[in-house]
Design a protein around this motif. Sequence first.
Motif, PDB file in Angstrom:
ATOM      1  N   MET A   1       0.873  -1.170   0.000  1.00 13.98           N
ATOM      2  CA  MET A   1       0.000   0.000   0.000  1.00 13.98           C
ATOM      3  C   MET A   1       0.911   1.221   0.000  1.00 13.98           C
ATOM      4  O   MET A   1       1.720   1.394   0.911  1.00 13.98           O
ATOM      5  CB  MET A   1      -0.950  -0.046   1.190  1.00 13.98           C
ATOM      6  CG  MET A   1      -0.307  -0.368   2.513  1.00 13.98           C
ATOM      7  SD  MET A   1      -1.328  -1.356   3.649  1.00 13.98           S
ATOM      8  CE  MET A   1      -1.026  -3.030   3.066  1.00 13.98           C
ATOM      9  N   VAL A   2       0.833   2.049  -1.025  1.00 16.65           N
ATOM     10  CA  VAL A   2       1.893   3.023  -1.300  1.00 16.65           C
ATOM     11  C   VAL A   2       1.388   4.448  -1.232  1.00 16.65           C
ATOM     12  O   VAL A   2       0.344   4.782  -1.805  1.00 16.65           O
ATOM     13  CB  VAL A   2       2.499   2.765  -2.698  1.00 16.65           C
ATOM     14  CG1 VAL A   2       3.692   3.697  -2.940  1.00 16.65           C
ATOM     15  CG2 VAL A   2       2.920   1.307  -2.850  1.00 16.65           C
ATOM     16  N   GLY A   3       2.154   5.287  -0.543  1.00 13.78           N
ATOM     17  CA  GLY A   3       1.897   6.715  -0.524  1.00 13.78           C
ATOM     18  C   GLY A   3       3.044   7.462  -1.179  1.00 13.78           C
ATOM     19  O   GLY A   3       4.210   7.186  -0.886  1.00 13.78           O
ATOM     20  N   GLY A   4       2.717   8.394  -2.079  1.00 15.19           N
ATOM     21  CA  GLY A   4       3.766   9.163  -2.736  1.00 15.19           C
ATOM     22  C   GLY A   4       3.296   9.720  -4.062  1.00 15.19           C
ATOM     23  O   GLY A   4       2.166   9.473  -4.498  1.00 15.19           O
ATOM     24  N   ALA A   5       4.165  10.459  -4.706  1.00 15.87           N
ATOM     25  CA  ALA A   5       3.841  11.068  -5.999  1.00 15.87           C
ATOM     26  C   ALA A   5       3.633   9.988  -7.059  1.00 15.87           C
ATOM     27  O   ALA A   5       4.255   8.921  -7.009  1.00 15.87           O
ATOM     28  CB  ALA A   5       4.959  12.008  -6.424  1.00 15.87           C
ATOM     29  N   GLU A   6       2.774  10.286  -8.030  1.00 18.03           N
ATOM     30  CA  GLU A   6       2.454   9.327  -9.088  1.00 18.03           C
ATOM     31  C   GLU A   6       3.713   8.834  -9.798  1.00 18.03           C
ATOM     32  O   GLU A   6       3.868   7.641 -10.056  1.00 18.03           O
ATOM     33  CB  GLU A   6       1.508   9.970 -10.107  1.00 18.03           C
ATOM     34  CG  GLU A   6       0.082  10.149  -9.631  1.00 18.03           C
ATOM     35  CD  GLU A   6      -0.757   8.891  -9.820  1.00 18.03           C
ATOM     36  OE1 GLU A   6      -0.195   7.870 -10.253  1.00 18.03           O
ATOM     37  OE2 GLU A   6      -1.966   8.947  -9.531  1.00 18.03           O
ATOM     38  N   GLU A   7       4.616   9.768 -10.142  1.00 10.48           N
ATOM     39  CA  GLU A   7       5.805   9.381 -10.890  1.00 10.48           C
ATOM     40  C   GLU A   7       6.750   8.517 -10.059  1.00 10.48           C
ATOM     41  O   GLU A   7       7.427   7.620 -10.569  1.00 10.48           O
ATOM     42  CB  GLU A   7       6.552  10.612 -11.425  1.00 10.48           C
ATOM     43  CG  GLU A   7       7.007  11.610 -10.366  1.00 10.48           C
ATOM     44  CD  GLU A   7       5.965  12.692 -10.064  1.00 10.48           C
ATOM     45  OE1 GLU A   7       6.385  13.783  -9.642  1.00 10.48           O
ATOM     46  OE2 GLU A   7       4.755  12.433 -10.270  1.00 10.48           O
ATOM     47  N   ASP A   8       6.777   8.759  -8.737  1.00  6.13           N
ATOM     48  CA  ASP A   8       7.617   7.943  -7.863  1.00  6.13           C
ATOM     49  C   ASP A   8       7.014   6.547  -7.680  1.00  6.13           C
ATOM     50  O   ASP A   8       7.739   5.544  -7.633  1.00  6.13           O
ATOM     51  CB  ASP A   8       7.796   8.625  -6.511  1.00  6.13           C
ATOM     52  CG  ASP A   8       8.502   9.961  -6.630  1.00  6.13           C
ATOM     53  OD1 ASP A   8       9.220  10.164  -7.637  1.00  6.13           O
ATOM     54  OD2 ASP A   8       8.334  10.807  -5.731  1.00  6.13           O
TER      55      ASP A   8
END
Length: 293
Positions: free
Chosen positions: A127-134
């Motif tokens: 489950m990931v949080g962060g900018a789309e490109e990252d």
Amino acid sequence: MTTVAFIGLGNMGAPMATNLSQAGHTVRGFDLVSKPSGIELADSAEAAAADADVVITSLPNGMLVDQVVTSLTEADPTPRLYIDVSTIAVSQAREIARKVAEAGSRFIDAPVSGGIVGATNGTLAFMVGGAEEDFAAAKPLLVDMGSSVTHCGAIGNGQAVKACNNMILAVHQIVLAEALVLGQRLGLDPRDFFEVISHATGNSWALSVNAPVPGLVEGSPANHEFAPGFAAALMLKDLNLAMQAAHDTGTDTALGRAATEQYAEFVEAGHGGLDFSAIISAVEASQPPAAGW
């Protein structure tokens, strides 16, 4: 293929790093204690991260993640992607991300669900949080370690959903234990209980995968004297993070608080090294209030 520094080679980190290596990535690992075979080992976190495109951290708490990531960005300011797969507080993830951005690199929080079995088999849920490109840059690596990879939005949101998930899981495991014990005392065979409930509205992962009675589910820790797939002490850690988030957001989580209290008592009684499903033994030993229900 990517060059990956993997910092933290414990019960979860070692098999995750192994899966990355088997997928063809160049992996250099470091851990102060664990020295697993099959992975190229470095003498320090800084040595592991030398020339790495990506640094993955799998550490016991947010303070250690902060210390390691800060040390690496100070030792080598080369821009790179940091992926933290530890379970830490939402606020810690966001603060670490801020520091990493100031140092010219990128950071995502990507906690996991699935335990040691999932880490070994490469079937973890990320489950990931962060900018789309990252997230897009990290996804090929995460897919090599897991079977489910979900972008949950901004930095910290991976930790947010992990806290919510494990609060749900803890409550499920406790109420399942209560129902199993109640059923047995009413004369139900646990196998009949399982056959009905696993096909009814009361079914859950806690029963269908982690049933706390031996012989019901192949691979359940109950079949192996509750050797942990996910230790009770780790469940308590995650519950405390959920309670911190509940406090920070002004959210009343009555069942979450009750589960936290029960796991705290269980761990304080010396059972923190058992699988969290062993909480059934506390239910078996408990007595109802003197005044009845």
